[in-house]
Design a protein around this motif. Structure first.
Motif, PDB file in Angstrom:
ATOM      1  N   LYS A 180      76.726  79.835  27.525  1.00 30.21           N
ATOM      2  CA  LYS A 180      76.423  78.494  27.885  1.00 30.21           C
ATOM      3  C   LYS A 180      75.337  78.479  28.602  1.00 30.21           C
ATOM      4  CE  LYS A 180      81.086  76.824  27.159  1.00 30.21           C
ATOM      5  NZ  LYS A 180      82.337  76.172  27.858  1.00 30.21           N
ATOM      6  N   GLU A 181      75.189  79.527  29.661  1.00 31.07           N
ATOM      7  CA  GLU A 181      74.332  79.550  30.747  1.00 31.07           C
ATOM      8  C   GLU A 181      72.864  79.966  30.079  1.00 31.07           C
ATOM      9  OE1 GLU A 181      74.358  78.578  34.099  1.00 31.07           O
ATOM     10  OE2 GLU A 181      76.152  77.902  33.492  1.00 31.07           O
ATOM     11  N   TYR A 217      84.326  82.137  33.629  1.00 26.89           N
ATOM     12  CA  TYR A 217      83.920  80.451  33.522  1.00 26.89           C
ATOM     13  C   TYR A 217      84.466  80.483  35.199  1.00 26.89           C
ATOM     14  CZ  TYR A 217      83.566  75.643  33.849  1.00 26.89           C
ATOM     15  OH  TYR A 217      83.182  74.360  34.270  1.00 26.89           O
ATOM     16  N   PHE A 271      79.946  83.515  35.231  1.00 33.69           N
ATOM     17  CA  PHE A 271      79.366  82.514  34.220  1.00 33.69           C
ATOM     18  C   PHE A 271      79.635  82.893  32.856  1.00 33.69           C
ATOM     19  CE2 PHE A 271      75.824  85.355  35.812  1.00 33.69           C
ATOM     20  CZ  PHE A 271      75.411  85.727  34.573  1.00 33.69           C
ATOM     21  N   ASP A 272      79.665  81.945  32.014  1.00 35.11           N
ATOM     22  CA  ASP A 272      79.766  82.073  30.572  1.00 35.11           C
ATOM     23  C   ASP A 272      78.283  82.152  30.213  1.00 35.11           C
ATOM     24  OD1 ASP A 272      79.948  82.074  27.927  1.00 35.11           O
ATOM     25  OD2 ASP A 272      81.297  80.415  27.557  1.00 35.11           O
TER      26      ASP A 272
END
Length: 437
Positions: free
Chosen positions: A219-220, A57, A215-216
């Motif tokens: 979640k993305e 993140y 990025f996670d």
């Protein structure tokens, strides 16, 4: 990919299965591109590693437009979404090439990653596809160099503002265990595995020293496109449970404003003109190929004409929306050099032609979803009431200022889930004709 068959055999199989849309066959090994820009973009940011450090993140995604509600009487932007099925970097380096094209023409895109492109063949047994044995995949698996190259492109693409969606994993089509036969629970397993492969590529490929994706992915990841455009009916309940906000798996859509199915935005491939012919086909490179040559190695003397036909068809579809109802245009592609790269050039020429135009926004599906969610539902109802290519009578100012009841009636909110699932898959060589107005 070292273990997968070459593209010609893959297309022949796809034609035999009468799929609506092809998919990228095996990725080949390729040296990873320079990642200095990615390192520079992450300097000074707080990085919180996730799991084995394959992802991290780093904060909100950069280079994202702010989604604003249309002002009273304002003409909507003309959105165009270019998307890529089975995105990965191989020796053709088309992922990196189209990132450069996007930067040049201010075009943000959606890259639908196949999860098995993050899994080396040596670890293929980690994949347990629904209705198939462990380690099975119709598009094979990757190798270490291919994974490193793809990770580098994903890292750079995300930092530039592009979307990393999913094309799921093994690309199984047809009635013999294909995605169209999967239950919601099987789809959920497929989505979870696609996420897992992205979030554990360092361990699976023994690449512990590489930089993480910034990025996670859980979640993305907010949307995808199913292989061969099959299985949406049972995919949607699973997608909703997994946090998806849109789905781009349906087929035969028209150039009208999108609607939702049970809270999920439905972004179908659309019927677009085929210049010089009396029918329309789906807005995807593979479908132009299927109606032109039916093979990846058609007559070289026809390559230029086929490319011009695709480019002109896509630009024609753009023009009737741009000058008409302003419905978003969805264009699907594969990183392939079919018919001598004919379709890659056609897509690049289309980007060059349409994205710089005034009032045009070349965006990702995620960005379009953000914009739609920000709008007044009554305004969206009025936009959906406009037929293909038809601008409001009078002008936009009057049309989107009047109350919904004082002008064109709204169309129904959209088909029920069973009705959408009943849309048949057309054979690859079928001429997908335009339905009557």
């Amino acid at each position: 990919m070292a273990a997968a068959s070459k593209v010609t055999a893959g297309l022949a199989a796809a034609v035999a299965m009468a799929a609506v849309a092809g998919c990228s066959a095996s990725l080949q090994s390729g040296s990873p591109p320079n990642t200095e820009k990615g390192r520079a973009a992450l300097k000074g940011q707080t990085i919180r590693l996730i799991g084995d450090g394959s992802t991290a993140y780093t904060g909100a995604q950069p280079n994202q437009p702010k989604s604003k509600r249309l002002k009273r009487g304002q003409r909507p932007p003309q959105f165009v979404v270019f998307s890529w099925d089975g995105a990965g970097e191989d020796n053709q380096r088309l992922f990196s090439h189209f990132r450069a094209v996007g930067k040049k023409y201010d075009a943000t895109m959606t890259f639908f990653l196949s999860g098995v492109y993050m899994l080396p063949g040596s670890a293929k047994e980690l994949y347990n596809p629904p209705k198939h044995s462990a380690g099975a995949s119709d598009i094979g698996f990757n190798d270490v160099n291919g994974i490193k190259a793809t990770v580098a492109q994903m890292r750079g693409a995300w930092l530039e503002g592009h979307e990393i969606g999913t094309h799921f994993n093994g690309h199984f089509c047809g009635s013999n265990g294909g995605v169209g036969t999967w239950s919601p629970e099987e789809w959920k397993s497929e989505i979870q595995q696609a996420e897992t492969f992205v979030k554990s590529w360092k361990t699976n490929a023994q690449l512990k020293g590489e930089e993480p994706l910034p990025f996670d992915y859980s979640k993305e990841l907010v949307g995808g496109r199913a292989p061969c455009l099959e299985g949406q009916r049972n995919l949607l309940p699973a997608a909703k449970e997994m946090g998806f906000r849109y789905d781009a798996s349906s087929v035969g859509g028209r150039q009208t404003w999108p609607q939702q199915i049970d809270g999920i935005w439905d972004f179908p491939l659309q019927q677009v003109p085929v210049p010089g012919r009396n029918f329309e086909t789906l807005s995807m490179d593979y479908n132009f190929l299927a109606n032109q040559s039916g093979t990846t190695k058609g007559d070289p003397a026809m390559h230029a004409a086929w490319g011009t036909q695709m480019r002109d068809g896509l630009v024609s579809a753009f023009q009737r929306a741009y000058q008409g109802n302003r419905a978003p245009l969805f264009i699907g592609n594969h990183f392939e050099s079919w018919n001598g790269g004919t379709y890659m050039k056609a897509v690049e020429d289309t980007i060059k032609t349409v994205c710089p135009r005034r009032g045009v926004r070349c965006v990702s599906f995620k960005q379009l979803t953000d914009w739609l969610d920000a709008q007044d539902p009554k305004v969206l109802d009025k936009l959906r009431a406009l037929p293909v290519g038809q601008a409001p009578k009078g002008d936009w100012s009057g049309y989107l200022t009047d109350s919904p009841s004082s002008s064109a009636p709204s169309r129904p909110a959209g088909p029920s889930l069973p009705a959408r699932s009943a849309v048949p898959a057309e054979p690859a060589h079928a001429e997908v004709r335009q339905a009557e107005e």
